[in-house]
Design a protein around this motif. Structure first.
Motif, PDB file in Angstrom:
ATOM      1  N   PHE A 104      54.717  55.943 -28.612  1.00  0.00           N
ATOM      2  CA  PHE A 104      54.031  55.511 -27.385  1.00  0.00           C
ATOM      3  C   PHE A 104      53.663  54.021 -27.478  1.00  0.00           C
ATOM      4  CE2 PHE A 104      49.801  54.536 -25.716  1.00  0.00           C
ATOM      5  CZ  PHE A 104      50.018  54.696 -24.357  1.00  0.00           C
ATOM      6  N   LYS A 107      56.695  51.802 -27.102  1.00  0.00           N
ATOM      7  CA  LYS A 107      57.108  51.709 -25.683  1.00  0.00           C
ATOM      8  C   LYS A 107      56.150  50.795 -24.934  1.00  0.00           C
ATOM      9  CE  LYS A 107      59.416  56.085 -24.976  1.00  0.00           C
ATOM     10  NZ  LYS A 107      58.999  57.470 -25.053  1.00  0.00           N
ATOM     11  N   LYS A 108      54.853  51.010 -25.160  1.00  0.00           N
ATOM     12  CA  LYS A 108      53.819  50.231 -24.456  1.00  0.00           C
ATOM     13  C   LYS A 108      54.016  48.733 -24.686  1.00  0.00           C
ATOM     14  CE  LYS A 108      48.900  49.439 -24.584  1.00  0.00           C
ATOM     15  NZ  LYS A 108      47.745  49.606 -25.419  1.00  0.00           N
ATOM     16  N   ASN A 109      54.470  48.404 -25.893  1.00  0.00           N
ATOM     17  CA  ASN A 109      54.641  46.985 -26.228  1.00  0.00           C
ATOM     18  C   ASN A 109      56.091  46.510 -26.046  1.00  0.00           C
ATOM     19  OD1 ASN A 109      51.942  45.850 -27.261  1.00  0.00           O
ATOM     20  ND2 ASN A 109      52.066  47.893 -28.149  1.00  0.00           N
TER      21      ASN A 109
END
Ligand code: FAD
Ligand code: NAI
Length: 467
Positions: A104, A107-109
């Motif tokens: 997660f 993906k977020k970064n």
């Protein structure tokens, strides 16, 4: 023209995933590659290291607590028993949750994630050997491929009867007798797990002491406590070979200095004599990246001899610890981004998550003596700490070492329940160049185990008040 990344990171452990996160935060385009078959992120630490070992340490500690100490606390219970499959399952649940958490965060970064073996095929090119072959172009490559178990000649790990730390996290039946080869961190943590669950545990160590690198007085106390708990030690002994039958392992052991061989029979043997950098199949030789005789990728401020190639974590020098890999990652990416990345290796804390825990930061007494530095010692036993007494949990002490002239703290060594959390007060104080008096005059809540740190700090100037 195909995309050119700012950074391609090889390896998705604490070094690699934190590098990818920091790259994203700083606006660098980044790809990260992981070759683990399970396609789980987090490297050794999350999959077969820190996290599963702590899940088993926690569960087995609760079991022993219930078995040995509940009655004395006025808690009666019956029918207590170990459900090993469930204990192993809750460990996997911890691993699953955290590895998904890393995915997660990647993906977020905005990190592009690739699965397969990463090979350096040029100073600015990495080839991913996954389901299909992909070639990634990049300005910078960060090697974060971690480490692997050091093999012991003559004792071949099959991960069933003779296990490494990975197999020791999944033994399906509680061994009657577990022999641990190597009295280091892995041996004493995982040895503790199986002892608590009912195994007889014998630790065979080459040196005449346990946990080399730990302050000698602390290590001695640690061994005394482990022995009291039932762990057996054979120090100054080397293992020269092993043979297996269907159900047993026979280990040949002889004194390190030479002498008569003896045979120890065990259900399982855990080989944990250290870890070594892992760079197999990475292709460093394709571009001439320098690696030492011991396989360590050579770096100067994380940069290898090839200017576009950097390395961090277990595969470079320094302690093989997850938080050190994370610190390396942040500093390395900041340097790539043109910032002033830096790691203070003198102040990386270490913790052994046994019960009691052992934690330390900075220099130990032997190192100070060797360096000819005059120091003062303040020491406080948990036996005199009110919270420890209240909880009937008084094993251990806190020791503060400070410069004899300036009072600057040079090292802090602790053994006792929760010291893995308490060590950070020392880290912070030392990071700011603090003195023992800074801790001694800082208010500490009562009743806490942390008061022992304050009392030990007072002891440096000889005014410990509560012992
Ligand atoms: P790793 O975590 O090893 O990650 C490297 C990753 O790179 C791996 O997933 C590997 O599959 C991948 N890889 C390798 N080569 C390639 C390639 N060519 N292409 C693609 N991927 C590749 N440390 C602590 O601080 N606290 C603890 O409590 C602790 N407990 C531990 C318990 C055990 C049993 C073990 C074995 C270790 C423990 N450690 C602990 C040490 C910690 O796990 C390591 O220091 C840490 O994981 C190092 O991080 P890293 O990113 O450098 O490497
Ligand atoms: P270690 O280096 O901690 O201990 C290895 C031990 O094996 C030493 O005491 C050494 O003297 C002994 N030894 C070496 N060769 C031997 C031989 N032939 N026969 C008998 N004894 C021998 O290594 P370990 O326990 O394998 O752990 C590897 C690393 O993993 C640690 O150094 C640490 O970096 C990391 N780790 C960290 C943890 C934590 O932070 N809590 C937990 C587990 C691992």
């Amino acid at each position: 023209m195909s995309k050119e990344y700012d950074v391609v990171v090889i390896g998705g452990g604490p070094g690699g995933y934190n590098a990818a996160i920091r790259a994203g935060q700083l606006g660098l385009s980044c790809a990260v590659i992981e070759m683990r078959d399970t396609k789980k992120w987090g490297g050794t630490c999350l999959n077969v290291g820190c996290i599963p070992s702590k899940a088993l340490l926690h569960a087995s500690e609760l079991y022993e607590e219930a078995e040995k100490n509940f009655a004395g606390m006025g808690i009666k219970m019956s029918g207590l028993k170990v459900d090993l499959p469930q204990m192993l399952k809750q460990k996997e649940e911890a691993v699953d949750g955290l590895t998904k958490g890393v995915e997660f965060l990647l993906k977020k970064n905005k990190a592009d994630m690739f699965y397969g073996r990463g090979e350096v095929t040029g100073a600015t090119e990495v080839t991913v050997h996954g389901d299909k072959k992909q070639v990634l172009k990049t300005k910078n490559i960060v090697i974060a491929t971690g480490s692997e178990v050091t093999p012991l000649p003559g004792v071949d790990v099959d991960e069933k009867q003779i296990v490494s730390s990975t197999g020791a996290l999944d033994i399906p039946k509680i061994p009657k007798h577990l022999v641990v080869v190597g009295a280091g961190i892995i041996g004493l943590e995982l040895g503790s797990v199986w002892r608590r669950l009912g195994s007889k545990v014998t630790v065979v160590e080459y040196l005449d002491r346990i946990t080399p690198g730990v302050d000698a007085e602390t290590a001695k106390q640690f061994q005394r406590i482990l022995k009291k708990q039932g762990m057996e030690f054979k120090l100054g002994m080397k293992v020269t070979g092993a043979s297996t039958t269907k159900t047993k392992v026979k280990l040949s052991v002889e004194p390190a200095k030479g002498g008569e061989t003896e045979t120890i029979e065990a259900d399982n043997v855990l080989v944990c004599i250290g870890r070594r950098p892992y760079t197999a199949g990475l292709g460093l030789e394709n571009v001439g990246v320098k690696v030492s005789d011991r396989g360590v990728v050579e770096t100067d401020h994380f940069r290898t001899n090839v200017p576009s190639i950097w390395a961090i974590g277990d595969c470079i020098k320094g302690p093989m610890l997850a938080h050190k890999a994370e610190d390396d990652a942040v500093a390395c990416i900041e340097l790539i981004a043109g910032k002033a990345g830096h790691v203070n290796y003198d102040l990386v804390p270490s913790v052994i998550y046994s019960a009691p825990e052992v934690a330390w930061v900075g220099k130990n007494e032997e190192e100070l003596k060797e360096a000819g530095i005059a120091y003062k010692v303040g020491k406080f036993p948990f036996m005199a700490n009110s919270r420890a007494k209240t909880n009937h949990d008084t094993d251990g002490f806190v020791k503060v070492l400070a410069d004899a002239e300036t009072d600057k703290i040079l090292g802090v060594h602790m053994i006792g329940t929760n010291v893995g959390e308490m060590i950070h007060e020392a880290c912070m104080t030392m990071e700011f160049g603090g003195a023992s008096e800074d801790i001694a005059r800082t208010s500490h809540a009562h009743p806490t185990r942390s008061e022992a740190v304050r009392q030990a700090a007072m002891g440096v100037e000889g005014w410990t008040m509560q012992a």
